[in-house]
Write a protein that holds these residues in place. Sequence first.
Motif, PDB file in Angstrom:
ATOM      1  N   LYS A  20       0.705  -1.129  -0.323  1.00  0.00           N
ATOM      2  CA  LYS A  20       0.002  -0.106  -0.044  1.00  0.00           C
ATOM      3  C   LYS A  20       0.773   1.038  -0.028  1.00  0.00           C
ATOM      4  O   LYS A  20       2.138   1.140   0.198  1.00  0.00           O
ATOM      5  CB  LYS A  20      -0.528  -0.545   1.449  1.00  0.00           C
ATOM      6  N   HIS A  21       0.578   2.093  -0.518  1.00  0.00           N
ATOM      7  CA  HIS A  21       0.985   3.288  -0.741  1.00  0.00           C
ATOM      8  C   HIS A  21       0.847   4.306   0.350  1.00  0.00           C
ATOM      9  O   HIS A  21       2.387   4.629   1.232  1.00  0.00           O
ATOM     10  CB  HIS A  21       0.356   4.570  -1.141  1.00  0.00           C
ATOM     11  N   ASP A  22       0.355   3.827   1.741  1.00  0.00           N
ATOM     12  CA  ASP A  22       0.543   5.232   3.069  1.00  0.00           C
ATOM     13  C   ASP A  22       1.217   4.215   3.649  1.00  0.00           C
ATOM     14  O   ASP A  22       1.304   2.729   3.803  1.00  0.00           O
ATOM     15  CB  ASP A  22      -1.569   4.960   3.323  1.00  0.00           C
ATOM     16  N   GLY A  23       2.299   4.858   4.378  1.00  0.00           N
ATOM     17  CA  GLY A  23       2.844   3.970   5.530  1.00  0.00           C
ATOM     18  C   GLY A  23       3.979   3.757   4.774  1.00  0.00           C
ATOM     19  O   GLY A  23       4.795   3.493   5.252  1.00  0.00           O
ATOM     20  N   ALA A  24       3.931   3.520   3.042  1.00  0.00           N
ATOM     21  CA  ALA A  24       5.577   3.840   2.525  1.00  0.00           C
ATOM     22  C   ALA A  24       6.550   4.642   2.507  1.00  0.00           C
ATOM     23  O   ALA A  24       6.206   5.683   2.710  1.00  0.00           O
ATOM     24  CB  ALA A  24       5.374   3.068   1.470  1.00  0.00           C
ATOM     25  N   ASP A  25       8.057   4.472   2.775  1.00  0.00           N
ATOM     26  CA  ASP A  25       8.898   5.609   3.239  1.00  0.00           C
ATOM     27  C   ASP A  25       8.416   6.091   1.587  1.00  0.00           C
ATOM     28  O   ASP A  25       9.188   7.607   1.709  1.00  0.00           O
ATOM     29  CB  ASP A  25      10.097   4.610   2.966  1.00  0.00           C
ATOM     30  N   LEU A  26       8.650   5.290   0.419  1.00  0.00           N
ATOM     31  CA  LEU A  26       8.614   6.595  -0.490  1.00  0.00           C
ATOM     32  C   LEU A  26       7.310   5.222  -1.763  1.00  0.00           C
ATOM     33  O   LEU A  26       7.273   3.963  -1.959  1.00  0.00           O
ATOM     34  CB  LEU A  26       9.060   6.542  -1.467  1.00  0.00           C
ATOM     35  N   VAL A  27       6.720   6.308  -3.126  1.00  0.00           N
ATOM     36  CA  VAL A  27       6.544   5.264  -3.975  1.00  0.00           C
ATOM     37  C   VAL A  27       6.905   6.019  -5.104  1.00  0.00           C
ATOM     38  O   VAL A  27       7.602   6.383  -5.172  1.00  0.00           O
ATOM     39  CB  VAL A  27       4.416   5.628  -4.041  1.00  0.00           C
ATOM     40  N   ILE A  28       7.190   4.703  -6.057  1.00  0.00           N
ATOM     41  CA  ILE A  28       7.578   4.952  -7.269  1.00  0.00           C
ATOM     42  C   ILE A  28       6.758   4.803  -8.195  1.00  0.00           C
ATOM     43  O   ILE A  28       6.183   3.013  -8.143  1.00  0.00           O
ATOM     44  CB  ILE A  28       8.979   3.660  -7.528  1.00  0.00           C
ATOM     45  N   VAL A  29       6.873   5.234  -9.350  1.00  0.00           N
ATOM     46  CA  VAL A  29       5.779   4.935 -10.197  1.00  0.00           C
ATOM     47  C   VAL A  29       6.406   4.733 -11.450  1.00  0.00           C
ATOM     48  O   VAL A  29       6.917   5.698 -11.946  1.00  0.00           O
ATOM     49  CB  VAL A  29       4.740   6.448 -10.082  1.00  0.00           C
ATOM     50  N   VAL A  87      16.864   6.346 -10.074  1.00  0.00           N
ATOM     51  CA  VAL A  87      16.166   5.797  -9.623  1.00  0.00           C
ATOM     52  C   VAL A  87      16.307   5.185  -7.873  1.00  0.00           C
ATOM     53  O   VAL A  87      16.045   5.651  -6.705  1.00  0.00           O
ATOM     54  CB  VAL A  87      15.140   5.271 -10.134  1.00  0.00           C
ATOM     55  N   LEU A  88      17.416   4.662  -8.188  1.00  0.00           N
ATOM     56  CA  LEU A  88      17.561   4.077  -6.777  1.00  0.00           C
ATOM     57  C   LEU A  88      18.933   5.088  -6.046  1.00  0.00           C
ATOM     58  O   LEU A  88      18.413   5.380  -5.109  1.00  0.00           O
ATOM     59  CB  LEU A  88      18.549   2.592  -7.055  1.00  0.00           C
ATOM     60  N   ASP A  89      19.571   6.171  -6.793  1.00  0.00           N
ATOM     61  CA  ASP A  89      20.366   7.079  -5.414  1.00  0.00           C
ATOM     62  C   ASP A  89      18.853   8.256  -5.277  1.00  0.00           C
ATOM     63  O   ASP A  89      19.404   7.965  -4.394  1.00  0.00           O
ATOM     64  CB  ASP A  89      20.827   7.493  -7.274  1.00  0.00           C
ATOM     65  N   ALA A  90      17.292   8.114  -6.014  1.00  0.00           N
ATOM     66  CA  ALA A  90      16.873   9.196  -5.185  1.00  0.00           C
ATOM     67  C   ALA A  90      16.093   8.294  -3.824  1.00  0.00           C
ATOM     68  O   ALA A  90      14.982   8.940  -3.149  1.00  0.00           O
ATOM     69  CB  ALA A  90      15.615   8.917  -6.457  1.00  0.00           C
ATOM     70  N   CYS A  91      15.653   6.764  -4.544  1.00  0.00           N
ATOM     71  CA  CYS A  91      15.964   6.113  -3.157  1.00  0.00           C
ATOM     72  C   CYS A  91      16.452   6.105  -2.363  1.00  0.00           C
ATOM     73  O   CYS A  91      15.123   6.396  -0.601  1.00  0.00           O
ATOM     74  CB  CYS A  91      15.307   4.822  -3.571  1.00  0.00           C
ATOM     75  N   ILE A  92      17.948   6.181  -2.240  1.00  0.00           N
ATOM     76  CA  ILE A  92      18.861   6.613  -1.274  1.00  0.00           C
ATOM     77  C   ILE A  92      18.276   7.336  -0.426  1.00  0.00           C
ATOM     78  O   ILE A  92      18.680   7.421   0.773  1.00  0.00           O
ATOM     79  CB  ILE A  92      19.945   5.860  -1.762  1.00  0.00           C
ATOM     80  N   ALA A  93      18.620   8.285  -0.942  1.00  0.00           N
ATOM     81  CA  ALA A  93      18.810   9.774  -0.806  1.00  0.00           C
ATOM     82  C   ALA A  93      17.444  10.431   0.225  1.00  0.00           C
ATOM     83  O   ALA A  93      17.883  10.995   0.946  1.00  0.00           O
ATOM     84  CB  ALA A  93      18.637  11.212  -1.714  1.00  0.00           C
ATOM     85  N   ARG A  94      16.145   9.448  -0.480  1.00  0.00           N
ATOM     86  CA  ARG A  94      14.814   9.829   0.219  1.00  0.00           C
ATOM     87  C   ARG A  94      15.079   9.289   2.128  1.00  0.00           C
ATOM     88  O   ARG A  94      14.340   9.723   2.588  1.00  0.00           O
ATOM     89  CB  ARG A  94      14.212   9.760  -0.856  1.00  0.00           C
ATOM     90  N   CYS A  95      14.874   8.157   1.469  1.00  0.00           N
ATOM     91  CA  CYS A  95      15.874   7.197   3.135  1.00  0.00           C
ATOM     92  C   CYS A  95      16.717   7.275   4.126  1.00  0.00           C
ATOM     93  O   CYS A  95      16.022   7.304   5.013  1.00  0.00           O
ATOM     94  CB  CYS A  95      15.425   5.644   2.742  1.00  0.00           C
ATOM     95  N   ARG A  96      17.602   8.330   3.211  1.00  0.00           N
ATOM     96  CA  ARG A  96      18.500   8.731   4.325  1.00  0.00           C
ATOM     97  C   ARG A  96      18.492   9.846   4.750  1.00  0.00           C
ATOM     98  O   ARG A  96      18.015  10.466   6.011  1.00  0.00           O
ATOM     99  CB  ARG A  96      20.026   9.036   3.529  1.00  0.00           C
ATOM    100  N   ALA A  97      17.271  10.562   4.187  1.00  0.00           N
ATOM    101  CA  ALA A  97      16.984  12.290   4.516  1.00  0.00           C
ATOM    102  C   ALA A  97      15.407  11.562   5.104  1.00  0.00           C
ATOM    103  O   ALA A  97      15.817  12.761   6.327  1.00  0.00           O
ATOM    104  CB  ALA A  97      16.215  13.139   3.313  1.00  0.00           C
ATOM    105  N   ALA A  98      14.486  10.700   5.678  1.00  0.00           N
ATOM    106  CA  ALA A  98      13.852  10.636   6.321  1.00  0.00           C
ATOM    107  C   ALA A  98      14.418  10.350   7.776  1.00  0.00           C
ATOM    108  O   ALA A  98      15.361  10.163   8.546  1.00  0.00           O
ATOM    109  CB  ALA A  98      13.113   9.573   6.557  1.00  0.00           C
TER     110      ALA A  98
END
Length: 98
Positions: A20-29, A87-98
């Motif tokens: 599900k989208h809600d509760g996920a760290d981020l969503v990739i479309v 995409v992987l770089d963006a995921c890593i950056a977002r998860c580190r910032a959270a």
Amino acid sequence: MDSERIITRLRAEGYELARKHDGADLVIVNTCGFLDSAKQESLGAIGEAMAENGKVIVTGCMVRSRADRGRLSRRLSITGPQQYESVLDACIARCRAA
């Protein structure tokens, strides 16, 4: 094909997929822009992800045109087709910032 490569890379890096989208760290479309119906489906998926989560990475061929990029400018990250590393770089950056 792009989706499978992205999923494989994220899993190899230790990320888990959420159902599900809600509760996920981020969503990739992963979008498609070749047919109008596919473009509308992609826009619907992006809108749903933004409404339910707000942290959205958009990738795929729909974001090639400037008009589509302009409509998507409020997303976390926008990458074009076959840009798995971005995409992987963006995921890593977002998860580190959270």
